[in-house]
Design an enzyme around this catalytic site. Structure first.
Site, short mmCIF file in Angstrom:
data_model
loop_
_atom_site.label_atom_id
_atom_site.label_comp_id
_atom_site.label_asym_id
_atom_site.label_seq_id
_atom_site.Cartn_x
_atom_site.Cartn_y
_atom_site.Cartn_z
N TYR A 151 8.68 -0.22 -9.25
CA TYR A 151 8.20 0.88 -8.41
C TYR A 151 9.05 1.02 -7.15
O TYR A 151 9.47 2.13 -6.79
CB TYR A 151 6.74 0.65 -8.05
CG TYR A 151 6.07 1.82 -7.37
CD1 TYR A 151 5.62 2.90 -8.12
CD2 TYR A 151 5.90 1.85 -6.00
CE1 TYR A 151 5.00 3.98 -7.51
CE2 TYR A 151 5.29 2.92 -5.37
CZ TYR A 151 4.84 3.99 -6.13
OH TYR A 151 4.24 5.06 -5.51
N SER A 168 7.22 7.25 -1.22
CA SER A 168 6.28 6.21 -0.81
C SER A 168 6.91 5.41 0.31
O SER A 168 8.14 5.37 0.44
CB SER A 168 5.96 5.29 -1.99
OG SER A 168 5.28 4.12 -1.58
#
Length: 317
Positions: free
Chosen positions: A186, A173
């Protein structure tokens, strides 16, 4: 003298690869043929995993689908079959290393061949602010988004190296390149996944007879899969940088995979904050974050998760 010659060659190589990279923006290299390859995808039951499965079979590959959710995994296999492809499903908790190793052996036994493409796609997020987040949810995010990569690579890379043929793909990501607030679990897990992948790529480059084993790191911007439902930046900025359509994201990732591109940010515009993070002072990046609305973009997502996950469930990618 040797040092100066080596430096000269290094500079020439750097210039060559910069020019080649610029050239490839306009003239895409020839894609490789992956028909007959065996592609294993983690988190294949939904989101990007399902789309990757359909993309790979459209290129003539067979897919091995791993997911913790048996029902959604079988649905992906059904869609693959309807698309004319072959899919083999296994219910696997990728955080359980012994289960990963056992199932990897089972795949080789069942199919009689080695996995040649590994797509580490499975991902979760706790969806709570750090001080409110239970420890087990933090650990779950780190185990799925990072630790599992160690187990799957250890399970399948030896055969790739032995055959000097394979491809390891990490779906990370942009939050593994630069962070935002309220999703510490995350961001930490994706930074770790990026570090793991880059170290692995460098290791393979140092080894002889491994030039046939490729790696691709995929770092997409916010993808509209529902995983970060509610996340939003400043309205004017969102007009320029909207959430990614999942099909577009996977197609761009496949474009990179099929030309053995080592690293891709999706969309290309997200290379800019990546470079800014490195080149600008910390305070300058903070000012930019505030202007764009990136500093608090996850606040609506956190509030949505509080409403939707009163039972403590974790939203998977």
């Amino acid at each position: 003298m040797i040092f100066l010659m080596d430096m000269q060659m290094m500079i020439l190589d750097v210039v060559y690869f910069i020019l080649r990279g610029c050239f490839r923006i306009f003239m895409r290299p020839r894609t490789k043929d992956i028909s007959g390859e065996l592609v294993l995808i983690t988190g294949a039951g939904g989101g990007l995993g399902r789309l990757f499965a359909l993309q790979f079979v459209s290129q003539g590959a067979d897919v091995v689908l791993w997911d913790l959710n048996t029902e959604s995994n079988e649905e992906t296999a059904k869609l693959v079959g309807e698309a004319g492809g072959k899919a083999y499903t296994y219910t696997v908790d990728v955080t359980n290393r012994e289960k990963v190793y056992q199932t990897a052996d089972l795949v080789r036994k069942d199919l009689g061949r080695d996995v040649t493409f590994l797509v580490n796609n499975a991902g979760v997020v706790a969806g709570e602010r750090m001080l409110d987040c239970p420890d087990d949810m933090v650990e779950r995010t780190l185990k799925v988004n990072c630790h599992a990569h160690f187990w799957t690579v250890k399970a399948f890379l030896p055969q790739m190296k032995a055959n000097n043929h394979g491809h390891v793909i990490t779906i990370a990501s942009v939050l593994g390149l630069y962070a935002t607030s309220f999703v510490e679990d995350y961001c930490a897990s994706k930074f770790a996944a990026v570090g793991f992948h880059e170290s692995l790529a460098h290791e393979l480059l140092t080894e002889e007879d491994c030039d046939g084993v490729k790696t691709t790191l995929v770092c997409p911007y916010l993808v509209d899969t529902g995983m970060f439902d509610g996340c939003t930046i400043r309205e004017e900025a969102e007009f320029v940088l909207p959430a990614l359509d999942p099909d577009y994201c996977v197609q761009q990732a496949m474009n990179a995979i099929l030309i053995d591109q080592p690293f891709v940010c999706i969309p290309r515009m997200t290379y800019i904050p990546y470079m800014a993070r490195t080149l600008l002072p910390w305070e300058a990046n903070v000012v930019i974050y505030r202007f764009v609305g990136s500093d608090k973009c996850m606040s609506p997502f956190i509030e949505n998760m509080k409403k939707r996950t009163a039972n403590g469930a974790i939203k998977a990618a």
